[in-house]
Scaffold this motif. Structure first.
Motif, PDB file in Angstrom:
ATOM      1  N   ARG A 198       0.837  -1.212   0.000  1.00 43.95           N
ATOM      2  CA  ARG A 198       0.000   0.000   0.000  1.00 43.95           C
ATOM      3  C   ARG A 198       0.867   1.256   0.000  1.00 43.95           C
ATOM      4  O   ARG A 198       0.523   2.267  -0.623  1.00 43.95           O
ATOM      5  CB  ARG A 198      -0.926  -0.014   1.211  1.00 43.95           C
ATOM      6  CG  ARG A 198      -2.094  -0.986   1.081  1.00 43.95           C
ATOM      7  CD  ARG A 198      -2.862  -1.081   2.364  1.00 43.95           C
ATOM      8  NE  ARG A 198      -4.064  -1.907   2.202  1.00 43.95           N
ATOM      9  CZ  ARG A 198      -4.673  -2.530   3.207  1.00 43.95           C
ATOM     10  NH1 ARG A 198      -4.187  -2.433   4.442  1.00 43.95           N
ATOM     11  NH2 ARG A 198      -5.753  -3.260   2.971  1.00 43.95           N
ATOM     12  N   ARG A 199       1.992   1.193   0.703  1.00 45.16           N
ATOM     13  CA  ARG A 199       2.892   2.337   0.752  1.00 45.16           C
ATOM     14  C   ARG A 199       3.473   2.620  -0.625  1.00 45.16           C
ATOM     15  O   ARG A 199       3.669   3.768  -1.010  1.00 45.16           O
ATOM     16  CB  ARG A 199       4.011   2.065   1.765  1.00 45.16           C
ATOM     17  CG  ARG A 199       4.857   3.292   2.115  1.00 45.16           C
ATOM     18  CD  ARG A 199       5.919   2.939   3.140  1.00 45.16           C
ATOM     19  NE  ARG A 199       5.310   2.402   4.352  1.00 45.16           N
ATOM     20  CZ  ARG A 199       5.623   1.244   4.899  1.00 45.16           C
ATOM     21  NH1 ARG A 199       6.525   0.464   4.339  1.00 45.16           N
ATOM     22  NH2 ARG A 199       5.044   0.844   6.008  1.00 45.16           N
ATOM     23  N   LYS A 200       3.753   1.552  -1.390  1.00 45.43           N
ATOM     24  CA  LYS A 200       4.369   1.714  -2.704  1.00 45.43           C
ATOM     25  C   LYS A 200       3.358   1.961  -3.821  1.00 45.43           C
ATOM     26  O   LYS A 200       3.644   2.680  -4.780  1.00 45.43           O
ATOM     27  CB  LYS A 200       5.187   0.460  -3.048  1.00 45.43           C
ATOM     28  CG  LYS A 200       6.396   0.240  -2.149  1.00 45.43           C
ATOM     29  CD  LYS A 200       7.141  -1.038  -2.542  1.00 45.43           C
ATOM     30  CE  LYS A 200       8.373  -1.250  -1.687  1.00 45.43           C
ATOM     31  NZ  LYS A 200       9.145  -2.459  -2.089  1.00 45.43           N
ATOM     32  N   LEU A 201       2.166   1.324  -3.697  1.00 43.47           N
ATOM     33  CA  LEU A 201       1.196   1.348  -4.796  1.00 43.47           C
ATOM     34  C   LEU A 201       0.013   2.271  -4.568  1.00 43.47           C
ATOM     35  O   LEU A 201      -0.757   2.522  -5.489  1.00 43.47           O
ATOM     36  CB  LEU A 201       0.676  -0.073  -5.052  1.00 43.47           C
ATOM     37  CG  LEU A 201       1.727  -1.144  -5.334  1.00 43.47           C
ATOM     38  CD1 LEU A 201       1.060  -2.495  -5.537  1.00 43.47           C
ATOM     39  CD2 LEU A 201       2.567  -0.780  -6.551  1.00 43.47           C
ATOM     40  N   GLY A 202      -0.150   2.730  -3.344  1.00 42.34           N
ATOM     41  CA  GLY A 202      -1.301   3.559  -3.022  1.00 42.34           C
ATOM     42  C   GLY A 202      -2.195   2.874  -2.000  1.00 42.34           C
ATOM     43  O   GLY A 202      -2.318   1.638  -1.994  1.00 42.34           O
ATOM     44  N   ALA A 203      -2.830   3.661  -1.153  1.00 42.54           N
ATOM     45  CA  ALA A 203      -3.620   3.109  -0.054  1.00 42.54           C
ATOM     46  C   ALA A 203      -4.768   2.232  -0.535  1.00 42.54           C
ATOM     47  O   ALA A 203      -5.184   1.294   0.151  1.00 42.54           O
ATOM     48  CB  ALA A 203      -4.159   4.244   0.817  1.00 42.54           C
ATOM     49  N   GLY A 204      -5.292   2.535  -1.733  1.00 41.02           N
ATOM     50  CA  GLY A 204      -6.430   1.770  -2.238  1.00 41.02           C
ATOM     51  C   GLY A 204      -6.057   0.579  -3.090  1.00 41.02           C
ATOM     52  O   GLY A 204      -6.937  -0.083  -3.655  1.00 41.02           O
ATOM     53  N   ALA A 205      -4.752   0.270  -3.191  1.00 44.45           N
ATOM     54  CA  ALA A 205      -4.321  -0.818  -4.069  1.00 44.45           C
ATOM     55  C   ALA A 205      -4.839  -2.172  -3.606  1.00 44.45           C
ATOM     56  O   ALA A 205      -5.180  -3.032  -4.415  1.00 44.45           O
ATOM     57  CB  ALA A 205      -2.797  -0.845  -4.155  1.00 44.45           C
ATOM     58  N   ILE A 206      -4.890  -2.362  -2.289  1.00 49.03           N
ATOM     59  CA  ILE A 206      -5.373  -3.617  -1.723  1.00 49.03           C
ATOM     60  C   ILE A 206      -6.425  -3.306  -0.661  1.00 49.03           C
ATOM     61  O   ILE A 206      -6.173  -2.533   0.264  1.00 49.03           O
ATOM     62  CB  ILE A 206      -4.225  -4.433  -1.101  1.00 49.03           C
ATOM     63  CG1 ILE A 206      -3.187  -4.779  -2.164  1.00 49.03           C
ATOM     64  CG2 ILE A 206      -4.753  -5.716  -0.447  1.00 49.03           C
ATOM     65  CD1 ILE A 206      -1.961  -5.488  -1.619  1.00 49.03           C
ATOM     66  N   GLU A 207      -7.587  -3.883  -0.825  1.00 47.04           N
ATOM     67  CA  GLU A 207      -8.681  -3.665   0.126  1.00 47.04           C
ATOM     68  C   GLU A 207      -8.689  -4.771   1.183  1.00 47.04           C
ATOM     69  O   GLU A 207      -8.351  -5.923   0.897  1.00 47.04           O
ATOM     70  CB  GLU A 207     -10.027  -3.672  -0.602  1.00 47.04           C
ATOM     71  CG  GLU A 207     -10.174  -2.575  -1.648  1.00 47.04           C
ATOM     72  CD  GLU A 207     -11.480  -2.698  -2.424  1.00 47.04           C
ATOM     73  OE1 GLU A 207     -12.198  -3.715  -2.228  1.00 47.04           O
ATOM     74  OE2 GLU A 207     -11.771  -1.802  -3.236  1.00 47.04           O
ATOM     75  N   THR A 208      -9.061  -4.402   2.393  1.00 44.99           N
ATOM     76  CA  THR A 208      -9.222  -5.370   3.479  1.00 44.99           C
ATOM     77  C   THR A 208     -10.702  -5.545   3.775  1.00 44.99           C
ATOM     78  O   THR A 208     -11.417  -4.558   3.979  1.00 44.99           O
ATOM     79  CB  THR A 208      -8.525  -4.901   4.765  1.00 44.99           C
ATOM     80  OG1 THR A 208      -7.131  -4.743   4.513  1.00 44.99           O
ATOM     81  CG2 THR A 208      -8.711  -5.916   5.890  1.00 44.99           C
ATOM     82  N   ARG A 209     -11.155  -6.796   3.774  1.00 44.05           N
ATOM     83  CA  ARG A 209     -12.507  -7.101   4.231  1.00 44.05           C
ATOM     84  C   ARG A 209     -12.384  -7.775   5.584  1.00 44.05           C
ATOM     85  O   ARG A 209     -11.935  -8.916   5.681  1.00 44.05           O
ATOM     86  CB  ARG A 209     -13.231  -8.016   3.240  1.00 44.05           C
ATOM     87  CG  ARG A 209     -13.576  -7.358   1.908  1.00 44.05           C
ATOM     88  CD  ARG A 209     -14.536  -8.245   1.139  1.00 44.05           C
ATOM     89  NE  ARG A 209     -15.802  -8.390   1.843  1.00 44.05           N
ATOM     90  CZ  ARG A 209     -16.693  -9.355   1.611  1.00 44.05           C
ATOM     91  NH1 ARG A 209     -16.421 -10.280   0.707  1.00 44.05           N
ATOM     92  NH2 ARG A 209     -17.811  -9.422   2.297  1.00 44.05           N
ATOM     93  N   ARG A 210     -12.703  -7.031   6.628  1.00 44.78           N
ATOM     94  CA  ARG A 210     -12.488  -7.507   7.986  1.00 44.78           C
ATOM     95  C   ARG A 210     -13.163  -8.860   8.207  1.00 44.78           C
ATOM     96  O   ARG A 210     -14.347  -9.042   7.908  1.00 44.78           O
ATOM     97  CB  ARG A 210     -13.035  -6.492   8.991  1.00 44.78           C
ATOM     98  CG  ARG A 210     -12.306  -5.150   8.963  1.00 44.78           C
ATOM     99  CD  ARG A 210     -10.861  -5.289   9.377  1.00 44.78           C
ATOM    100  NE  ARG A 210     -10.142  -4.014   9.266  1.00 44.78           N
ATOM    101  CZ  ARG A 210      -8.839  -3.885   9.405  1.00 44.78           C
ATOM    102  NH1 ARG A 210      -8.096  -4.959   9.643  1.00 44.78           N
ATOM    103  NH2 ARG A 210      -8.270  -2.699   9.302  1.00 44.78           N
ATOM    104  N   GLY A 211     -12.385  -9.795   8.698  1.00 46.44           N
ATOM    105  CA  GLY A 211     -12.904 -11.122   8.958  1.00 46.44           C
ATOM    106  C   GLY A 211     -12.893 -12.038   7.752  1.00 46.44           C
ATOM    107  O   GLY A 211     -13.191 -13.236   7.883  1.00 46.44           O
ATOM    108  N   PHE A 212     -12.550 -11.494   6.555  1.00 45.80           N
ATOM    109  CA  PHE A 212     -12.547 -12.303   5.344  1.00 45.80           C
ATOM    110  C   PHE A 212     -11.163 -12.386   4.692  1.00 45.80           C
ATOM    111  O   PHE A 212     -10.699 -13.455   4.351  1.00 45.80           O
ATOM    112  CB  PHE A 212     -13.558 -11.764   4.325  1.00 45.80           C
ATOM    113  CG  PHE A 212     -14.980 -11.890   4.776  1.00 45.80           C
ATOM    114  CD1 PHE A 212     -15.693 -13.069   4.559  1.00 45.80           C
ATOM    115  CD2 PHE A 212     -15.613 -10.845   5.432  1.00 45.80           C
ATOM    116  CE1 PHE A 212     -17.013 -13.204   4.987  1.00 45.80           C
ATOM    117  CE2 PHE A 212     -16.935 -10.971   5.856  1.00 45.80           C
ATOM    118  CZ  PHE A 212     -17.621 -12.147   5.638  1.00 45.80           C
TER     119      PHE A 212
END
Length: 220
Positions: A198-212
């Motif tokens: 995320r630091r290198k590609l942007g905060a939205g590059a990888i999404e987190t789905r809590r618990g999934f």
């Protein structure tokens, strides 16, 4: 991406494993058909490289058993048995591709990548997601046209999310495919890699789905 190399010639097994590792695969090797049958029946692989002349259980029988058991991972036969009839027999038994020995490692890795892309329903090698461009053949990433330097581990995680772009990937699955089941690492190791990406590609590059788990974002 996780690959299993089934080859009883130690020199060839090392050559193939080294080439696949350089191409972004996490590679394991086994040297006999019985061990391979167990490994392939209990572990999830993105690709199998299979020799036919194996001890204890020959490759063609092994291939038929895996397919009969519903194992659907791509299989590339790598064998000195290269006649037309033997290739047909291998393909009809369930192999996805056939490369005779001797071979060039560049062709092997190109075919390996193509099989993995095909299994994931992907055809192109360059993928554009928002400001990112990911080239799975050259193993390069650019952001707004500028190159981004990723470690092999970071690229493996990004590639696996790309291959599974249509779903959320759980941390244990990511651990298995980029580290290995015997590595002993915990889920926070994945979080650390995701944070760096995320630091290198942007905060939205990888999404987190809590618990999934995680999935590629749409707006890096």
């Amino acid at each position: 991406m996780r690959a299993l190399v089934v080859e009883d010639d130690a020199r060839i097994a090392e050559l193939v494993a080294t080439a696949l590792s350089a191409a972004g695969f996490r590679t394991e090797t086994v040297s006999d058909g019985d061990t391979a049958w167990f490994q392939g029946g209990t572990e999830d692989y993105d690709l199998v490289i299979l020799d036919l002349g194996l001890p204890r259980l020959d490759g063609l029988t092994l291939l038929k058993r895996w397919r009969g058991e519903g194992r659907s991972f791509p299989i590339l036969i790598l064998s000195a048995r290269g006649t037309w009839s033997e290739r047909v027999e291998g393909i009809e038994a369930g192999a996805d591709d056939y490369l005779p020995k001797p071979f060039m490692v560049e062709e092997l890795t190109a075919r390996a990548r193509a099989l993995v892309r095909r299994a994931a329903g992907q055809v192109q090698t360059v993928h554009r997601i928002g400001s990112l461009s990911i080239d799975t053949n050259r193993m390069t990433v650019t952001r707004d046209g500028l190159p981004v330097s990723l470690t092999p581990l970071e690229f493996r995680l990004l590639s696996y999310l790309l291959l599974n772009r249509d779903r959320t990937v759980a941390p244990p699955e990511l651990l298995d495919h980029i580290y290995g089941t015997d590595d002993g690492r915990e889920a926070n190791a994945i979080e650390a890699v995701v944070t760096r990406l995320r630091r290198k590609l942007g905060a939205g590059a990888i999404e987190t789905r809590r618990g999934f788990g995680y999935r590629l974002g749409t707006d890096p």
